[in-house]
Scaffold this motif. Sequence first.
Motif, PDB file in Angstrom:
ATOM      1  N   GLU A 190       1.535  -8.149  -1.724  1.00  9.86           N
ATOM      2  CA  GLU A 190       0.820  -7.165  -0.894  1.00  9.86           C
ATOM      3  C   GLU A 190       1.561  -5.836  -0.793  1.00  9.86           C
ATOM      4  OE1 GLU A 190      -0.962 -10.357   2.100  1.00  9.86           O
ATOM      5  OE2 GLU A 190      -0.034  -8.621   3.104  1.00  9.86           O
ATOM      6  N   ILE A 191       2.900  -5.898  -0.637  1.00  7.37           N
ATOM      7  CA  ILE A 191       3.635  -4.647  -0.421  1.00  7.37           C
ATOM      8  C   ILE A 191       4.175  -4.051  -1.726  1.00  7.37           C
ATOM      9  CG2 ILE A 191       4.221  -5.243   1.973  1.00  7.37           C
ATOM     10  CD1 ILE A 191       7.065  -5.813   1.071  1.00  7.37           C
ATOM     11  N   GLY A 192       3.755  -4.613  -2.853  1.00  6.89           N
ATOM     12  CA  GLY A 192       4.047  -3.967  -4.135  1.00  6.89           C
ATOM     13  C   GLY A 192       5.402  -4.284  -4.728  1.00  6.89           C
ATOM     14  N   LEU A 193       5.931  -5.498  -4.455  1.00  7.65           N
ATOM     15  CA  LEU A 193       7.231  -5.857  -5.020  1.00  7.65           C
ATOM     16  C   LEU A 193       7.102  -6.641  -6.324  1.00  7.65           C
ATOM     17  CD1 LEU A 193       9.144  -6.741  -1.732  1.00  7.65           C
ATOM     18  CD2 LEU A 193       9.330  -4.669  -3.117  1.00  7.65           C
ATOM     19  N   PHE A 194       5.880  -6.829  -6.785  1.00  6.24           N
ATOM     20  CA  PHE A 194       5.668  -7.472  -8.079  1.00  6.24           C
ATOM     21  C   PHE A 194       5.179  -6.421  -9.085  1.00  6.24           C
ATOM     22  CE2 PHE A 194       4.620 -11.711  -5.817  1.00  6.24           C
ATOM     23  CZ  PHE A 194       5.936 -12.131  -5.932  1.00  6.24           C
ATOM     24  N   GLY A 195       5.733  -6.498 -10.296  1.00  6.02           N
ATOM     25  CA  GLY A 195       5.267  -5.581 -11.345  1.00  6.02           C
ATOM     26  C   GLY A 195       5.787  -4.164 -11.185  1.00  6.02           C
ATOM     27  N   ARG A 233       2.462  -5.850 -22.749  1.00  8.82           N
ATOM     28  CA  ARG A 233       2.811  -5.552 -24.144  1.00  8.82           C
ATOM     29  C   ARG A 233       1.941  -6.285 -25.145  1.00  8.82           C
ATOM     30  NH1 ARG A 233       9.332  -5.857 -24.367  1.00  8.82           N
ATOM     31  NH2 ARG A 233       9.731  -4.147 -22.931  1.00  8.82           N
ATOM     32  N   TYR A 234       1.601  -7.548 -24.828  1.00  6.86           N
ATOM     33  CA  TYR A 234       0.989  -8.390 -25.862  1.00  6.86           C
ATOM     34  C   TYR A 234      -0.377  -8.964 -25.475  1.00  6.86           C
ATOM     35  CZ  TYR A 234       5.831  -8.290 -27.465  1.00  6.86           C
ATOM     36  OH  TYR A 234       7.078  -7.873 -27.864  1.00  6.86           O
ATOM     37  N   GLY A 235      -0.780  -8.793 -24.212  1.00  7.83           N
ATOM     38  CA  GLY A 235      -2.003  -9.457 -23.753  1.00  7.83           C
ATOM     39  C   GLY A 235      -3.281  -8.850 -24.328  1.00  7.83           C
ATOM     40  N   THR A 236      -4.269  -9.683 -24.548  1.00  3.68           N
ATOM     41  CA  THR A 236      -5.604  -9.201 -24.932  1.00  3.68           C
ATOM     42  C   THR A 236      -6.278  -8.659 -23.665  1.00  3.68           C
ATOM     43  OG1 THR A 236      -6.593 -11.333 -24.418  1.00  3.68           O
ATOM     44  CG2 THR A 236      -5.834 -11.012 -26.696  1.00  3.68           C
ATOM     45  N   PRO A 237      -7.361  -7.873 -23.795  1.00  5.03           N
ATOM     46  CA  PRO A 237      -8.059  -7.404 -22.591  1.00  5.03           C
ATOM     47  C   PRO A 237      -8.443  -8.560 -21.669  1.00  5.03           C
ATOM     48  CG  PRO A 237      -8.868  -6.237 -24.510  1.00  5.03           C
ATOM     49  CD  PRO A 237      -7.922  -7.296 -25.022  1.00  5.03           C
ATOM     50  N   GLU A 238      -8.849  -9.676 -22.244  1.00  2.00           N
ATOM     51  CA  GLU A 238      -9.229 -10.842 -21.437  1.00  2.00           C
ATOM     52  C   GLU A 238      -8.009 -11.405 -20.688  1.00  2.00           C
ATOM     53  OE1 GLU A 238     -12.379 -11.272 -21.236  1.00  2.00           O
ATOM     54  OE2 GLU A 238     -12.206 -13.031 -19.906  1.00  2.00           O
ATOM     55  N   GLN A 239      -6.869 -11.510 -21.399  1.00  2.00           N
ATOM     56  CA  GLN A 239      -5.652 -12.041 -20.756  1.00  2.00           C
ATOM     57  C   GLN A 239      -5.161 -11.104 -19.657  1.00  2.00           C
ATOM     58  OE1 GLN A 239      -3.244 -12.492 -24.265  1.00  2.00           O
ATOM     59  NE2 GLN A 239      -3.890 -14.609 -24.611  1.00  2.00           N
ATOM     60  N   LEU A 240      -5.342  -9.792 -19.895  1.00  2.00           N
ATOM     61  CA  LEU A 240      -4.890  -8.812 -18.896  1.00  2.00           C
ATOM     62  C   LEU A 240      -5.657  -8.929 -17.579  1.00  2.00           C
ATOM     63  CD1 LEU A 240      -4.241  -5.725 -21.157  1.00  2.00           C
ATOM     64  CD2 LEU A 240      -2.610  -6.689 -19.534  1.00  2.00           C
ATOM     65  N   LYS A 241      -6.831  -9.552 -17.648  1.00  3.91           N
ATOM     66  CA  LYS A 241      -7.608  -9.740 -16.408  1.00  3.91           C
ATOM     67  C   LYS A 241      -6.885 -10.688 -15.438  1.00  3.91           C
ATOM     68  CE  LYS A 241     -12.169  -8.830 -18.322  1.00  3.91           C
ATOM     69  NZ  LYS A 241     -13.327  -9.468 -18.948  1.00  3.91           N
ATOM     70  N   ARG A 242      -5.923 -11.473 -15.937  1.00  6.30           N
ATOM     71  CA  ARG A 242      -5.171 -12.378 -15.059  1.00  6.30           C
ATOM     72  C   ARG A 242      -4.132 -11.609 -14.240  1.00  6.30           C
ATOM     73  NH1 ARG A 242      -5.971 -18.025 -16.905  1.00  6.30           N
ATOM     74  NH2 ARG A 242      -5.193 -18.390 -14.820  1.00  6.30           N
ATOM     75  N   LEU A 243      -3.778 -10.403 -14.727  1.00 10.32           N
ATOM     76  CA  LEU A 243      -2.641  -9.677 -14.147  1.00 10.32           C
ATOM     77  C   LEU A 243      -2.828  -9.261 -12.686  1.00 10.32           C
ATOM     78  CD1 LEU A 243       0.181  -8.910 -14.859  1.00 10.32           C
ATOM     79  CD2 LEU A 243      -0.672  -6.931 -16.103  1.00 10.32           C
ATOM     80  N   PRO A 244      -3.979  -8.719 -12.279  1.00  8.18           N
ATOM     81  CA  PRO A 244      -4.087  -8.292 -10.879  1.00  8.18           C
ATOM     82  C   PRO A 244      -3.773  -9.415  -9.882  1.00  8.18           C
ATOM     83  CG  PRO A 244      -5.904  -7.399 -12.138  1.00  8.18           C
ATOM     84  CD  PRO A 244      -5.167  -8.323 -13.057  1.00  8.18           C
ATOM     85  N   ASP A 245      -4.269 -10.614 -10.136  1.00  8.88           N
ATOM     86  CA  ASP A 245      -3.988 -11.718  -9.208  1.00  8.88           C
ATOM     87  C   ASP A 245      -2.525 -12.136  -9.254  1.00  8.88           C
ATOM     88  OD1 ASP A 245      -6.453 -11.787  -8.112  1.00  8.88           O
ATOM     89  OD2 ASP A 245      -7.116 -13.647  -9.080  1.00  8.88           O
ATOM     90  N   ILE A 246      -1.902 -12.005 -10.435  1.00 10.48           N
ATOM     91  CA  ILE A 246      -0.466 -12.331 -10.537  1.00 10.48           C
ATOM     92  C   ILE A 246       0.331 -11.322  -9.703  1.00 10.48           C
ATOM     93  CG2 ILE A 246       1.525 -12.430 -12.097  1.00 10.48           C
ATOM     94  CD1 ILE A 246      -0.449 -13.388 -14.308  1.00 10.48           C
ATOM     95  N   LEU A 247       0.006 -10.051  -9.860  1.00 12.94           N
ATOM     96  CA  LEU A 247       0.762  -9.010  -9.156  1.00 12.94           C
ATOM     97  C   LEU A 247       0.456  -9.012  -7.657  1.00 12.94           C
ATOM     98  CD1 LEU A 247       0.565  -6.050 -11.697  1.00 12.94           C
ATOM     99  CD2 LEU A 247       2.278  -7.835 -11.496  1.00 12.94           C
ATOM    100  N   ALA A 248      -0.708  -9.504  -7.285  1.00 17.96           N
ATOM    101  CA  ALA A 248      -1.047  -9.572  -5.853  1.00 17.96           C
ATOM    102  C   ALA A 248      -0.442 -10.814  -5.191  1.00 17.96           C
ATOM    103  CB  ALA A 248      -2.560  -9.575  -5.682  1.00 17.96           C
ATOM    104  N   GLY A 249       0.235 -11.653  -5.970  1.00 19.87           N
ATOM    105  CA  GLY A 249       0.846 -12.856  -5.390  1.00 19.87           C
ATOM    106  C   GLY A 249      -0.165 -13.976  -5.177  1.00 19.87           C
ATOM    107  N   LYS A 250      -1.354 -13.860  -5.822  1.00 19.48           N
ATOM    108  CA  LYS A 250      -2.386 -14.903  -5.647  1.00 19.48           C
ATOM    109  C   LYS A 250      -2.260 -15.996  -6.715  1.00 19.48           C
ATOM    110  CE  LYS A 250      -5.706 -11.764  -3.545  1.00 19.48           C
ATOM    111  NZ  LYS A 250      -6.802 -10.843  -3.860  1.00 19.48           N
ATOM    112  N   THR A 251      -1.810 -15.615  -7.913  1.00 22.84           N
ATOM    113  CA  THR A 251      -1.598 -16.579  -8.991  1.00 22.84           C
ATOM    114  C   THR A 251      -0.102 -16.686  -9.221  1.00 22.84           C
ATOM    115  OG1 THR A 251      -3.660 -15.967 -10.092  1.00 22.84           O
ATOM    116  CG2 THR A 251      -1.996 -17.023 -11.459  1.00 22.84           C
TER     117      THR A 251
END
Length: 382
Positions: free
Chosen positions: A49-54, A101-119
Amino acid sequence: MHAPLLDAEIYDQIRETARRFAEEVVKPAAAALDRDETFPAEIYRKMGEIGLFGITVPEEHGGAGLDTYAYAIVMEELSRGYSSVADQCGLVELIGTLLTRYGTPEQLKRLPDILAGKTRVAYCLTEAEAGSDLSNVRTTARETAEGYVIDGGKLWIHNAPVADLGFVLASTDPAAGHRGMSIFLVDLDAPGVSRGPKEHKMGQRASQVGALSFDGVTVPREALLGPKGRGFHIMMSVLEKGRVGIASLAVGIAQAGLEAALAYARDRRQFGKPILDNQGLQWLLADMAKDIAAARALVERAALLIDHEKPATSASSMAKCFASDMAVAQTASAVQVFGGSGYIRGFEVERLYRDAKITQIYEGTNQIQRTIIARELIKNGA
Ligand SMILES: Cc1cc2nc3c(=O)[nH]c(=O)nc-3n(C[C@H](O)[C@H](O)[C@H](O)COP(=O)(O)OP(=O)(O)OC[C@H]3O[C@@H](n4cnc5c(N)ncnc54)[C@H](O)[C@@H]3O)c2cc1C
């Protein structure tokens, strides 16, 4: 020495965010998390939430869009609070770097939840027969008409007991050795994935570490990260940043030890005066401060080389090796300043000493770091 790329206020701001979180949320909880061997999901979510991921992940992918220098600042500040918490920031940074660096557009869709601490993620490299020598990975990913079938097992993986998504290094062509490896995104609740029990560790006890088994786990073709057969190279390509992160984490542990030791030496009285009045103890504290500053300088040098896109292999190994050896030595000094109290559970320095040890082992042992430094020295000269 190269200069940092961003304005000083930006580094001050991110340091302030990480420091406030570490002092208000992390440090007060650290002793209980260590004792109970737990990592509360709220702390993880709050970090997102406070931006400490990514920290180095570009803003268009949901990251902070900063640099390795800023990442090192965050790692040190979080680790001053508790290194198990900093470890999570480091892990997400590696995964975020891999995906951008290496993710496809589809794989990159996982990133927001990872950075938000949800995944929650796990980086799955080590196996029983493949520790320092990852070219010996035995987990296989057999290609089929629909995708791949993964079989094998991983050991001592951060977040294995709780993670949602694994980044798994597997062999797609066993005959080709390390040139036949690939990385796959694997949902860890998929059929065929099983998790071993949580390991009970010497230090960083809040970190949830364990084994993962893959028994005929089917993943689609789209689960492959980057080109097939380039997994080993892809995995190695993020290690420089990873080593800067661990070096910085080690500096944070030692800094917490110095702060605790200095405060104790002012308060504790023996022979009718504060123990701090003894020159013998002052020199011990002076050595702690000196070695921490030296390690921090190596971290900054490596971070700046990465940010300026200069060769940083040797510099990041030097930072990791020096800072982690320093952290073990200087947290031992912090215990010494506390005398018998330093050996008793519940005192911060006792935990710091245990927490420091792993920094000499993971992200490549310090023997491996010395091997890398020597190899670079022989190749490029002194
Ligand atoms: C708490 C914890 C968390 C971890 N988290 C993760 C994770 O999230 N993901 C993951 O994939 N792995 C993880 N690991 C695994 C970790 O990266 C490995 O333990 C580490 O790389 C060393 O491998 P090993 O334990 O098999 O030791 P080995 O490789 O068996 O080494 C044993 C000893 O031999 C030395 N040695 C080995 N080869 C050489 C050589 N060529 N020259 C000189 N000395 C050598 C080593 O330095 C070490 O001292 C974790 C481990 C722990 C304990």
